[in-house]
Design a protein around this motif. Sequence first.
Motif, PDB file in Angstrom:
ATOM      1  N   LEU A  10       0.869  -1.188   0.000  1.00 38.77           N
ATOM      2  CA  LEU A  10       0.000   0.000   0.000  1.00 38.77           C
ATOM      3  C   LEU A  10       0.902   1.233   0.000  1.00 38.77           C
ATOM      4  N   GLY A  11       1.701   1.327  -1.074  1.00 35.22           N
ATOM      5  CA  GLY A  11       2.619   2.455  -1.181  1.00 35.22           C
ATOM      6  C   GLY A  11       2.021   3.545  -2.051  1.00 35.22           C
ATOM      7  N   LEU A  12       2.869   4.127  -2.896  1.00 34.40           N
ATOM      8  CA  LEU A  12       2.423   5.228  -3.753  1.00 34.40           C
ATOM      9  C   LEU A  12       1.219   4.814  -4.605  1.00 34.40           C
ATOM     10  N   ILE A  13       1.353   3.690  -5.317  1.00 28.38           N
ATOM     11  CA  ILE A  13       0.303   3.303  -6.262  1.00 28.38           C
ATOM     12  C   ILE A  13      -0.859   2.602  -5.545  1.00 28.38           C
ATOM     13  N   ARG A  35       4.497  -4.110   4.627  1.00 25.99           N
ATOM     14  CA  ARG A  35       5.482  -4.498   5.637  1.00 25.99           C
ATOM     15  C   ARG A  35       5.626  -3.482   6.757  1.00 25.99           C
ATOM     16  N   THR A  70       3.192  -4.328  -4.860  1.00 26.73           N
ATOM     17  CA  THR A  70       4.577  -4.298  -4.395  1.00 26.73           C
ATOM     18  C   THR A  70       5.472  -4.311  -5.645  1.00 26.73           C
ATOM     19  N   TYR A  78       3.614 -13.611  -4.610  1.00 29.47           N
ATOM     20  CA  TYR A  78       2.394 -13.748  -3.791  1.00 29.47           C
ATOM     21  C   TYR A  78       1.299 -14.567  -4.461  1.00 29.47           C
ATOM     22  N   VAL A  95      -0.414  -4.005 -10.291  1.00 35.36           N
ATOM     23  CA  VAL A  95      -0.195  -2.656 -10.838  1.00 35.36           C
ATOM     24  C   VAL A  95       1.231  -2.530 -11.377  1.00 35.36           C
ATOM     25  N   SER A  97       4.863  -2.499 -13.315  1.00 32.32           N
ATOM     26  CA  SER A  97       5.287  -1.775 -14.514  1.00 32.32           C
ATOM     27  C   SER A  97       5.675  -2.690 -15.664  1.00 32.32           C
ATOM     28  N   ALA A 122       1.003   6.281 -14.543  1.00 37.30           N
ATOM     29  CA  ALA A 122       1.262   7.514 -13.800  1.00 37.30           C
ATOM     30  C   ALA A 122       2.090   7.131 -12.607  1.00 37.30           C
ATOM     31  N   GLY A 123       2.778   8.066 -12.051  1.00 40.14           N
ATOM     32  CA  GLY A 123       3.574   7.738 -10.878  1.00 40.14           C
ATOM     33  C   GLY A 123       4.384   8.930 -10.457  1.00 40.14           C
ATOM     34  N   SER A 124       5.441   8.615  -9.749  1.00 44.29           N
ATOM     35  CA  SER A 124       6.269   9.689  -9.217  1.00 44.29           C
ATOM     36  C   SER A 124       7.601   9.076  -8.813  1.00 44.29           C
ATOM     37  N   GLY A 128       6.027   5.315  -1.287  1.00 41.53           N
ATOM     38  CA  GLY A 128       5.393   5.183   0.021  1.00 41.53           C
ATOM     39  C   GLY A 128       3.993   5.737   0.092  1.00 41.53           C
TER      40      GLY A 128
HETATM   41  N1  LIG Z   1       6.096   4.561  -8.797  1.00 40.47           N
HETATM   42  C1  LIG Z   1       5.624   4.623 -10.016  1.00 40.47           C
HETATM   43  O1  LIG Z   1       5.844   5.591 -10.704  1.00 40.47           O
HETATM   44  C2  LIG Z   1       4.800   3.468 -10.528  1.00 40.47           C
HETATM   45  C3  LIG Z   1       3.852   3.723 -11.525  1.00 40.47           C
HETATM   46  C4  LIG Z   1       3.056   2.672 -11.985  1.00 40.47           C
HETATM   47  C5  LIG Z   1       3.235   1.394 -11.476  1.00 40.47           C
HETATM   48  N2  LIG Z   1       4.187   1.182 -10.529  1.00 40.47           N
HETATM   49  C6  LIG Z   1       4.322  -0.190  -9.996  1.00 40.47           C
HETATM   50  O2  LIG Z   1       3.602  -0.208  -8.794  1.00 40.47           O
HETATM   51  C7  LIG Z   1       4.186  -1.118  -7.889  1.00 40.47           C
HETATM   52  C8  LIG Z   1       4.394  -0.424  -6.556  1.00 40.47           C
HETATM   53  O3  LIG Z   1       5.172   0.720  -6.752  1.00 40.47           O
HETATM   54  P1  LIG Z   1       5.040   1.988  -5.787  1.00 40.47           P
HETATM   55  O4  LIG Z   1       5.572   3.131  -6.545  1.00 40.47           O
HETATM   56  O5  LIG Z   1       3.681   2.052  -5.198  1.00 40.47           O
HETATM   57  O6  LIG Z   1       6.095   1.576  -4.694  1.00 40.47           O
HETATM   58  P2  LIG Z   1       6.139   1.986  -3.152  1.00 40.47           P
HETATM   59  O7  LIG Z   1       7.534   1.712  -2.717  1.00 40.47           O
HETATM   60  O8  LIG Z   1       5.557   3.319  -2.928  1.00 40.47           O
HETATM   61  O9  LIG Z   1       5.167   0.912  -2.490  1.00 40.47           O
HETATM   62  C9  LIG Z   1       5.473  -0.453  -2.452  1.00 40.47           C
HETATM   63  C10 LIG Z   1       4.663  -1.082  -1.346  1.00 40.47           C
HETATM   64  O10 LIG Z   1       4.950  -2.456  -1.301  1.00 40.47           O
HETATM   65  C11 LIG Z   1       5.367  -2.806   0.029  1.00 40.47           C
HETATM   66  N3  LIG Z   1       6.296  -3.917  -0.103  1.00 40.47           N
HETATM   67  C12 LIG Z   1       7.521  -3.903  -0.665  1.00 40.47           C
HETATM   68  N4  LIG Z   1       8.008  -5.149  -0.666  1.00 40.47           N
HETATM   69  C13 LIG Z   1       7.062  -5.945  -0.127  1.00 40.47           C
HETATM   70  C14 LIG Z   1       6.969  -7.307   0.139  1.00 40.47           C
HETATM   71  N5  LIG Z   1       7.954  -8.138  -0.170  1.00 40.47           N
HETATM   72  N6  LIG Z   1       5.819  -7.762   0.698  1.00 40.47           N
HETATM   73  C15 LIG Z   1       4.813  -6.933   1.020  1.00 40.47           C
HETATM   74  N7  LIG Z   1       4.851  -5.637   0.791  1.00 40.47           N
HETATM   75  C16 LIG Z   1       5.965  -5.146   0.228  1.00 40.47           C
HETATM   76  C17 LIG Z   1       5.961  -1.556   0.601  1.00 40.47           C
HETATM   77  O11 LIG Z   1       5.936  -1.594   2.006  1.00 40.47           O
HETATM   78  C18 LIG Z   1       4.983  -0.527   0.027  1.00 40.47           C
HETATM   79  O12 LIG Z   1       3.803  -0.500   0.772  1.00 40.47           O
HETATM   80  C19 LIG Z   1       5.456  -1.629  -8.540  1.00 40.47           C
HETATM   81  O13 LIG Z   1       5.212  -2.909  -9.048  1.00 40.47           O
HETATM   82  C20 LIG Z   1       5.710  -0.643  -9.649  1.00 40.47           C
HETATM   83  O14 LIG Z   1       6.360  -1.253 -10.736  1.00 40.47           O
HETATM   84  C21 LIG Z   1       4.946   2.191 -10.024  1.00 40.47           C
END
Ligand SMILES: NC(=O)c1ccc[n+]([C@@H]2O[C@H](COP(=O)([O-])OP(=O)(O)OC[C@H]3O[C@@H](n4cnc5c(N)ncnc54)[C@H](O)[C@@H]3O)[C@@H](O)[C@H]2O)c1
Length: 364
Positions: A10-13, A35, A70, A78, A95, A97, A122-124, A128
């Motif tokens: 439950l991070g950025l995306i 985590r 994640t 998972y 979600v 990439s 979209a992203g950044s 987190g």
């Molecule tokens: N950041 C971007 O710009 C973006 C855009 C589109 C898609 N994505 C994809 O979205 C996904 C998440 O990216 P994000 O930017 O939200 O990252 P993030 O780091 O903000 O969030 C990742 C989340 O996963 C959790 N996590 C990490 N490893 C873990 C594990 N082994 N088990 C359980 N939880 C775990 C972290 O605690 C966090 O809550 C990725 O697969 C990424 O490729 C990212």
Amino acid sequence: MASTYGFIGLGLIGGSIAKGLRSAEPDCRILAYMRTRARLELARSEGIVDLALSGIDDALAECDIIFLCTPVEYNESYLSRLKPLLKPGAFITDVGSTKSSIQRTVEQLSMEQLFIGGHPMAGSEKSGYEYSDPLLLENIFYLLCPTAKTPPAFTARMEALVRSLRANPYVITAAEHDQAVATISHLPHLVAAALVNLVQDTDSERHTMKQLAAGGFKDITRIASSSPVMWQQIFSSNRAAVSAVLRQYISAMEAIEQALLTDDMSAIHELFTRSGSFRSQLADEHGLMNAQYSFSVHVADRPGAISIISAILAAGGVSIKNIGINHNRESGDGALRIEFYDADSCLKAEHLVQKYNFVIEARK
Ligand SMILES: NC(=O)c1ccc[n+]([C@@H]2O[C@H](COP(=O)([O-])OP(=O)(O)OC[C@H]3O[C@@H](n4cnc5c(N)ncnc54)[C@H](O)[C@@H]3O)[C@@H](O)[C@H]2O)c1
Ligand SMILES: O=C(O)C(=O)C[C@]1(C(=O)O)C=C[C@@H](O)C=C1
């Protein structure tokens, strides 16, 4: 009946989707695991998450849809643990990439009927839950990659869900997806990181370049600050496509080098003529906001700027459709996007904010 959604990560995306779902379907139930327990508790205290899980829990059997959010390789890991938990009619989406690698794992686990790939474009560079924002998803393309056996009803359900997040669903095969993002997303991250490291490795003792770097360098390198773990896993799962496009990019750079060495300035002129005309088409067709009545205002170094601008517009009788920080940074750091319901409101708002000396950076 209200839907139940599960989130692994439950991070950025993941956080942005969960917040968007909470606002689109206030009665939905959201279960989540990540985590960092403190952030999960924050999401619960904000009313986004109903049940904070401490791992892959039997409670996930209540979910209609489970989102894997994640880094891409962890998402794959998972799948096998979630398979036995799915109730009839439930399915998993992700979600990530990259899309081919997880689809292969889904096939190996005989889960094609239980899965549809997803990828919000979209992203950044920030990671987190604390940076998550449902506005991040607005007006963007949310790519969907059904497997050969994904029931059409699941695809339709995801399309409706994506629309409810105010994003645009776009169905594409995993192979075509990975090919396209290798060029438009993955290569740019390599270019940005390599350029930043070139500066650190070649700067003078008094750090001239570091101090003087201005808009051009900052615009092209924002994404060099992105999560190393996330990007390592993206490149690992899309190695072949990225290597091929990197080769083409190196050839393009070599052609530029030749033009410079031979003083072929017409080639340099042509380089920018072609790129400029294509780049301006991009901004027109798929701009930051597809909304027609919007502009961005520079708000750097002005504490409380959002409330000041909202107050100025409210006092002038202008209704705001949407307001938020511009995450794509097309208009530079600190740009505030404001969207209006019609052309008249947009024009009136422009006059009002300019009257108070705010600088308008981009119009649609
Ligand atoms: N950041 C971007 O710009 C973006 C855009 C589109 C898609 N994505 C994809 O979205 C996904 C998440 O990216 P994000 O930017 O939200 O990252 P993030 O780091 O903000 O969030 C990742 C989340 O996963 C959790 N996590 C990490 N490893 C873990 C594990 N082994 N088990 C359980 N939880 C775990 C972290 O605690 C966090 O809550 C990725 O697969 C990424 O490729 C990212
Ligand atoms: O805006 C950013 O920071 C991004 O890098 C977002 C971005 C990209 O455009 O490359 C990054 C990875 C995703 O999978 C999708 C979008």
